[in-house]
Design a protein around this motif. Structure first.
Motif: not given
Length: 600
Positions: A449-464
């Protein structure tokens, strides 16, 4: 009265760097920074796009004096000395000028001038491929063609399907604005017909020549002696990784986004890229006001400067150096790092390469990858299994883990700029893992929903984690992202009800400081957090030849944090000699090693 006037002139004299003082004794034409004392009587306002205002609001940023333009009266006064304005940098109340060195003294005596220093010019080494592999065969799976393997590593194709089929977005990255800061951009390749046809290029500007053309004339393509020879190759290749759309031969990461293109760097002799910091800083302000969400940049400041460089120490004093030292990679010393931090405060995301200084050296990162808020990207080899030999490492000088994330950066498929408009080739460097992550950020931003602040957590948590990786570290960061998982983190795209699923904690080890200089108190903090349970942790320090110097077993001081300190003595309480030591973190069947350098 004469004495009083003399006293006032000393009080009002600007601080002039050593390099600028030397130039002031010559008639050489040079480029300088001028910082001003204030923004008095500035009534001009700058029109900021609605999208920029929305992004600032979502990030909690409140406009302040730094957003007010630099005083035109002050600029006019300096130009009366014969100086030519290059760029203004309002976030630090400064401007850059081209001027005869002999005029520096005159400018320094102006009452509104606070400080003068030279503009830094960096010579960046690109990772070269003497044998570029022009691919003749490509995998037609889903139309991704030559880029299929690189994107499969990050699960990008599945994320595309999720965004378009389930979430009903028109195309991957739609609604996001990405800026590219690079050497130039040539858009006559088939991969770019889609973005040109759909008017997805919102703005272009050349901050070196101060015009709107970011492509070089056709006349220079076959002229190696021309200063613009191959100028627009690197930027075009990076842009293609994100914006390219030429199925079945090629599909990029976020071809549905809109783009802003800035020429901020100058290629010379193929693998050397000259970057002047004022061009990059000016481009950043320009992009921010246009409403750009993400900046993809391969800028790297560390060494290779053409001239002496003047920087400001933490205590306000100036220091003239030839290259930046490791201690300067602290996220706040270089102008580009300070500019990146200021842009991040306004809600922008800067995705920057870690540099190509080598994976076999500790702390080989470059600025502005040293900024905490910057997404710093390392490069994996062609198989995506281990770090590429050229990819720079962390930590930062103040002990923070970098890079943040990695993607393939060796033999990455890109449009072949000067050959057939349907041919592709492969290139290597952290410059080419960086746009991949910029495009990935755009996909997750779209999903959030175009919220930069929320992206970082989602991106890093998805990392393998990579096969050789135990936890987040200074080689791989969090690891390789799973873009589909990150996009699916968000339960709603409604701004008022958006929910971010809580990411799983990733174990992290810390050693700070990891470099102890002569005169510094010998005390090293060792910590590990986010373990899956509260089992005991064994901390051990080994000498370079494997002898146990110190050992301690502790239980957690909180639910998730294990921490202790080592005073750099052995088991008998004697100070250890200078050299390389290894901190070993051991819990259950897991063992992690980090280096400590005691220099004195």
């Amino acid at each position: 009265i004469v004495c009083l006037l003399f006293f006032v002139s000393i009080v009002n004299a600007a601080t002039v760097s050593s390099a600028a003082k030397k130039l002031s004794q010559t008639d050489a034409v040079c480029k300088i920074w001028v910082w001003f004392t204030d923004k008095k009587n500035v009534h001009e306002t700058v029109t900021v796009s609605p999208k920029a205002l929305e992004r600032r609001k979502k990030s909690g940023y409140v406009s302040n004096e730094t957003d007010i333009p630099v005083s035109q009266v002050y600029i006019d006064s300096i130009e009366q000395t014969g100086a030519v304005l290059k760029h203004t940098f309002k976030w630090e109340n400064a401007a850059s000028f081209t001027i005869q060195g002999a005029k520096i003294d005159e400018i320094s005596r102006m009452t509104f001038v606070k400080e003068i220093s030279t503009v830094n010019t960096c010579l960046k080494r690109e990772k070269s491929n003497p044998l570029l592999l022009a691919k003749k065969m490509y995998d037609t799976t889903d139309g991704y063609g030559f880029l299929y393997d690189e994107l499969k590593l990050l699960n990008v194709a599945a994320a595309h399907q999720y965004l378009t089929d389930k979430r009903r977005f028109d195309s991957p990255g739609a609604g996001v604005i990405i800026a590219f800061f690079d050497t130039g951009f040539r858009l006559n390749h088939a991969a770019f017909r889609h973005i040109e046809k759909n008017y997805q290029i919102l703005a272009t500007y050349d901050f070196i020549d101060n015009d709107t053309s970011v492509a070089d004339p056709d006349s220079v393509i076959n002229n190696p002696d021309h200063p613009y020879y191959l100028n627009d190759m690197h930027g075009t290749q990076c842009l293609g990784i994100v914006a390219g759309y030429d199925p079945p031969r090629y599909k990029g990461v976020a071809w549905g986004a809109k783009f802003v293109l800035a020429r901020t760097e100058n290629t010379w002799y193929n693998t050397e890229i000259h970057s002047e910091e004022d061009d990059w800083a000016a481009a950043l302000i320009w992009a921010e006001e246009l409403g750009v969400d993400i900046v993809s940049s391969s800028l790297g400041y560390r060494d290779g400067f053409q001239d002496s460089v003047t920087i400001q120490n933490s205590d306000g004093t100036l220091r003239t150096i030839v290259d930046y030292s490791y201690e300067d990679m602290n996220g706040s010393t270089t102008i580009v790092s300070r500019a990146a931090a200021a842009a991040s405060q306004r809600g922008m995301i800067i995705v920057n390469s870690m540099g190509n200084e080598g994976a076999n050296k500790i702390g080989s990162l470059v600025a502005p990858a040293d900024v905490d808020a910057v997404v710093s990207v390392g490069a994996l080899n062609a198989s995506g299994s281990v770090i590429a030999s050229f990819s720079s490492t962390g930590p930062t000088a103040d002990g923070r883990i970098k890079p943040d994330i990695v993607a393939q950066g060796e033999f990455v498929s890109v449009p072949s700029v000067y050959n057939s408009d349907t041919s592709y080739t492969s290139v290597s460097g952290t410059s080419f893992s960086t746009p991949t992550i910029a495009g990935v950020w755009a996909l997750i931003l779209q999903s959030s929903g175009y919220r930069n602040a929320a992206v970082k957590n989602a991106l890093f948590a998805s990392c393998k984690l990579l096969p050789s990786q135990v936890m987040r570290d200074n080689t791989y960061g969090y690891g390789v992202p799973d873009v589909l998982q990150a996009c699916m983190t968000f339960d709603s795209i409604d701004d008022s009800t958006i929910v971010v699923k809580k990411p799983g904690a990733i174990p992290e080890c810390f050693v700070y400081p990891n470099v102890i200089k002569p005169g510094i108190t010998r005390n090293v903090t060792l910590a590990i957090k986010n373990l899956p349970d509260s089992s005991k942790v064994k901390f051990t320090v080994l000498s370079s030849d494997g002898l146990v110097i110190w050992r301690k077993n502790i239980s957690s001081t909180t639910d998730t944090l294990f921490r202790t300190s080592w005073d750099c003595t052995n088991s008998k309480g004697k100070k250890v000699v200078p050299g390389i030591y290894y901190a070993i973190f051991e819990y259950r069947t897991t063992l992690v090693r980090q280096k400590i350098l005691i220099a004195g």
